[in-house]
Design an enzyme around this catalytic site. Structure first.
Site, PDB file in Angstrom:
ATOM      1  N   LYS A  92       0.854  -1.187   0.000  1.00 44.53           N
ATOM      2  CA  LYS A  92       0.000   0.000   0.000  1.00 44.53           C
ATOM      3  C   LYS A  92       0.886   1.233   0.000  1.00 44.53           C
ATOM      4  CE  LYS A  92      -4.522   0.768   0.387  1.00 44.53           C
ATOM      5  NZ  LYS A  92      -5.618  -0.056  -0.144  1.00 44.53           N
ATOM      6  N   GLY A 190     -24.871   3.193   3.752  1.00 45.13           N
ATOM      7  CA  GLY A 190     -23.952   3.815   2.805  1.00 45.13           C
ATOM      8  C   GLY A 190     -24.288   3.426   1.379  1.00 45.13           C
ATOM      9  N   GLY A 192     -22.903   4.669  -1.603  1.00 46.33           N
ATOM     10  CA  GLY A 192     -21.918   5.261  -2.510  1.00 46.33           C
ATOM     11  C   GLY A 192     -21.650   4.377  -3.703  1.00 46.33           C
ATOM     12  N   VAL A 194     -20.127   1.570  -4.058  1.00 46.23           N
ATOM     13  CA  VAL A 194     -20.413   0.146  -3.891  1.00 46.23           C
ATOM     14  C   VAL A 194     -21.837  -0.062  -3.370  1.00 46.23           C
ATOM     15  CG1 VAL A 194     -19.681  -2.011  -2.833  1.00 46.23           C
ATOM     16  CG2 VAL A 194     -17.967  -0.291  -3.409  1.00 46.23           C
TER      17      VAL A 194
HETATM   18  P1  NAD Z   1     -18.100   5.971  -1.304  1.00 50.14           P
HETATM   19  O1  NAD Z   1     -17.367   7.102  -0.660  1.00 50.14           O
HETATM   20  O2  NAD Z   1     -18.458   6.047  -2.732  1.00 50.14           O
HETATM   21  O3  NAD Z   1     -19.450   5.660  -0.490  1.00 50.14           O
HETATM   22  C1  NAD Z   1     -19.556   5.726   0.895  1.00 50.14           C
HETATM   23  C2  NAD Z   1     -20.975   6.187   1.202  1.00 50.14           C
HETATM   24  O4  NAD Z   1     -21.182   6.131   2.618  1.00 50.14           O
HETATM   25  C3  NAD Z   1     -21.248   7.630   0.782  1.00 50.14           C
HETATM   26  O5  NAD Z   1     -22.468   7.679   0.056  1.00 50.14           O
HETATM   27  C4  NAD Z   1     -21.349   8.392   2.112  1.00 50.14           C
HETATM   28  O6  NAD Z   1     -22.236   9.499   2.040  1.00 50.14           O
HETATM   29  C5  NAD Z   1     -21.890   7.295   3.011  1.00 50.14           C
HETATM   30  N1  NAD Z   1     -21.651   7.495   4.442  1.00 50.14           N
HETATM   31  C6  NAD Z   1     -20.593   8.035   5.074  1.00 50.14           C
HETATM   32  N2  NAD Z   1     -20.761   8.006   6.404  1.00 50.14           N
HETATM   33  C7  NAD Z   1     -21.951   7.409   6.625  1.00 50.14           C
HETATM   34  C8  NAD Z   1     -22.691   7.065   7.785  1.00 50.14           C
HETATM   35  N3  NAD Z   1     -22.221   7.340   9.013  1.00 50.14           N
HETATM   36  N4  NAD Z   1     -23.877   6.443   7.645  1.00 50.14           N
HETATM   37  C9  NAD Z   1     -24.361   6.147   6.419  1.00 50.14           C
HETATM   38  N5  NAD Z   1     -23.713   6.462   5.271  1.00 50.14           N
HETATM   39  C10 NAD Z   1     -22.531   7.078   5.374  1.00 50.14           C
HETATM   40  O7  NAD Z   1     -17.185   4.674  -1.004  1.00 50.14           O
HETATM   41  P2  NAD Z   1     -17.271   3.260  -1.734  1.00 50.14           P
HETATM   42  O8  NAD Z   1     -16.260   3.217  -2.812  1.00 50.14           O
HETATM   43  O9  NAD Z   1     -18.704   2.936  -2.024  1.00 50.14           O
HETATM   44  O10 NAD Z   1     -16.728   2.311  -0.565  1.00 50.14           O
HETATM   45  C11 NAD Z   1     -17.555   1.980   0.534  1.00 50.14           C
HETATM   46  C12 NAD Z   1     -16.747   1.139   1.516  1.00 50.14           C
HETATM   47  O11 NAD Z   1     -16.295  -0.053   0.866  1.00 50.14           O
HETATM   48  C13 NAD Z   1     -15.486   1.825   2.056  1.00 50.14           C
HETATM   49  O12 NAD Z   1     -15.279   1.398   3.389  1.00 50.14           O
HETATM   50  C14 NAD Z   1     -14.390   1.276   1.175  1.00 50.14           C
HETATM   51  O13 NAD Z   1     -13.125   1.290   1.826  1.00 50.14           O
HETATM   52  C15 NAD Z   1     -14.869  -0.138   0.952  1.00 50.14           C
HETATM   53  N6  NAD Z   1     -14.360  -0.754  -0.276  1.00 50.14           N
HETATM   54  C16 NAD Z   1     -14.597  -0.170  -1.473  1.00 50.14           C
HETATM   55  C17 NAD Z   1     -14.117  -0.775  -2.634  1.00 50.14           C
HETATM   56  C18 NAD Z   1     -14.389  -0.172  -4.005  1.00 50.14           C
HETATM   57  O14 NAD Z   1     -14.170  -0.862  -5.018  1.00 50.14           O
HETATM   58  N7  NAD Z   1     -14.874   1.048  -4.087  1.00 50.14           N
HETATM   59  C19 NAD Z   1     -13.363  -1.964  -2.563  1.00 50.14           C
HETATM   60  C20 NAD Z   1     -13.158  -2.548  -1.306  1.00 50.14           C
HETATM   61  C21 NAD Z   1     -13.653  -1.923  -0.165  1.00 50.14           C
END
Ligand code: NAD
Length: 363
Positions: A92, A190, A192, A194
């Site tokens: 990382k 959440g 977002g 994913v």
């Molecule tokens: P993102 O930032 O697109 O989405 C996160 C969402 O969570 C946002 O819509 C945000 O408004 C919401 N949020 C934040 N705090 C919150 C709360 N307290 N209650 C409810 N909603 C809340 O991120 P992502 O890419 O969708 O990733 C989501 C999670 O999955 C993260 O922990 C990330 O590390 C993990 N992850 C993502 C990927 C990927 O491919 N994007 C891969 C592995 C792990």
């Protein structure tokens, strides 16, 4: 690389004394005064192959905090890559700086040159604070970069969502004896990149949705598209749902929330869902199945891995679907030994790494 640019190894002692240090193979402190690059690249283990793991940009308050993140996240990638069967170790990078105000072309060019100095031992990609456009600049100076359009799939989030969905089906089969999500209720925290896509997959499989997000626009979209019910963000873990899917930030499963969870299955994308290792045991004691986060969210890293480069979209989805079988095996072993699935997942990853190391040493 500019003349002022250098790779500086911090004295071994201070890194090795750090609580996050776990016999990391390499921890490099990379500086480029001209562009302002200040980065740490941690390679945890390469027994299975070159270290693969994204680059995070964050306004860390202290260097120690940045080092902690690099050490912990690189170790996590070793386990994730091993468990999901990739021929890659874990690494990382973290860039110290504000991703909103501290980016420049020169910064990412310098980062690319520094990644190149590791000769392919570390392969980088996107993580929090980094976009595909940033990585396109990095790629001007190193071929050891993934998650850009020319190499791999671009945004890996749809594949992460697919992996979480596959894991959810395996978890539901194991705990509830159901072959699909039809008729079940899934609570998603959440919505977002994913979580929003997971909502679509879960809805298409016939489940009802309960959702929460701090962003009201994301909530309204899922309500109008899939008829989801809504809970306040502080209450989503308490939802009367069969499955709880944490897809926001880490630490959603902790001493406060665990006693209030009503779901029998937890399966979501967020990294580091358990605040402490003891939280896995607390879920086990409550009879709640916890699908290890780093297994079910591995679809994204499978998608960007060099080993997946030649796969079509459908082949990639099929490859990621193997998360179902891996999770089913983890859950069977966890039941047989009456331990948390996380303990079995860690053990399988460690067995694979040890076998690869033995094979390399005896070659
Ligand atoms: P993102 O930032 O697109 O989405 C996160 C969402 O969570 C946002 O819509 C945000 O408004 C919401 N949020 C934040 N705090 C919150 C709360 N307290 N209650 C409810 N909603 C809340 O991120 P992502 O890419 O969708 O990733 C989501 C999670 O999955 C993260 O922990 C990330 O590390 C993990 N992850 C993502 C990927 C990927 O491919 N994007 C891969 C592995 C792990």
């Amino acid at each position: 690389m500019s003349l002022g640019s250098r790779q500086k190894l911090q004295p071994n002692r201070s890194v090795a004394d750090h609580p996050g240090y776990d016999d990391h193979e390499h921890v490099g402190f990379h500086h480029d005064p001209e562009s302002g690059l200040d980065a740490i690249i941690a390679v945890h283990d390469t027994a299975l192959g070159p270290a693969l793991g994204g680059c995070r940009m964050w306004a860390y308050e202290t260097r120690t905090e940045a080092l902690e993140d690099a050490l912990r996240l690189s170790r996590g990638m070793t386990y994730k890559n091993a468990l999901v069967g990739l021929p890659n170790g874990g690494g990382k990078a973290v860039i110290l700086g504000n991703p909103k105000s501290g980016k420049s072309e020169a910064l990412f060019e310098a980062f690319g040159k520094h990644v190149e100095t590791l000769g392919g031992g570390y392969v980088t990609g996107e993580d929090v604070g980094i976009t595909p456009a940033d990585m396109e600049i990095v790629a001007r100076h190193t071929e050891h970069v993934r998650g850009i359009d020319a190499k791999g799939v671009g945004d890996p989030s749809p594949y992460t969502a697919w992996g979480v969905f596959c894991g959810m089906r395996a978890a539901v089969r194991h705990r509830l004896g159901r072959e699909s999500l039809a008729g079940l209720t899934v609570a998603i925290q959440g919505l977002g990149h994913v979580g929003g896509r997971l909502a679509a997959l879960v809805h298409a499989d016939g489940a009802r949705l309960i959702v929460a997000d701090i962003d009201p626009g994301r909530v309204s979209r899922v309500v109008s598209l899939y008829g989801a019910s809504v809970l306040p963000v502080a209450d989503i873990h308490k939802a009367r749902a069969d499955v709880f899917a944490p897809c926001a930030l880490g630490g959603a499963l902790n001493a406060t929330t665990i006693p209030e969870i009503r779901s029998k299955v937890i399966c979501g994308a967020a990294n580091n869902q358990l605040r402490t290792p003891g939280d896995g045991a607390a879920l086990l004691n409550r009879g709640i199945l916890y699908a290890p986060d780093y297994l079910v969210n591995a679809g994204g890293v499978v998608a960007i891995a060099p080993a997946s480069e030649a796969l079509t979209g459908e082949e990639l989805k099929a490859r990621i679907s193997q998360i179902q079988e891996t999770l089913a095996m983890v859950l069977r072993r966890a039941d047989a030994e009456a331990v948390s699935p996380g303990i079995i997942a860690d053990r399988i990853a460690e067995e694979r790494i040890a076998a690869a190391r033995d094979a390399r040493l005896s070659a």
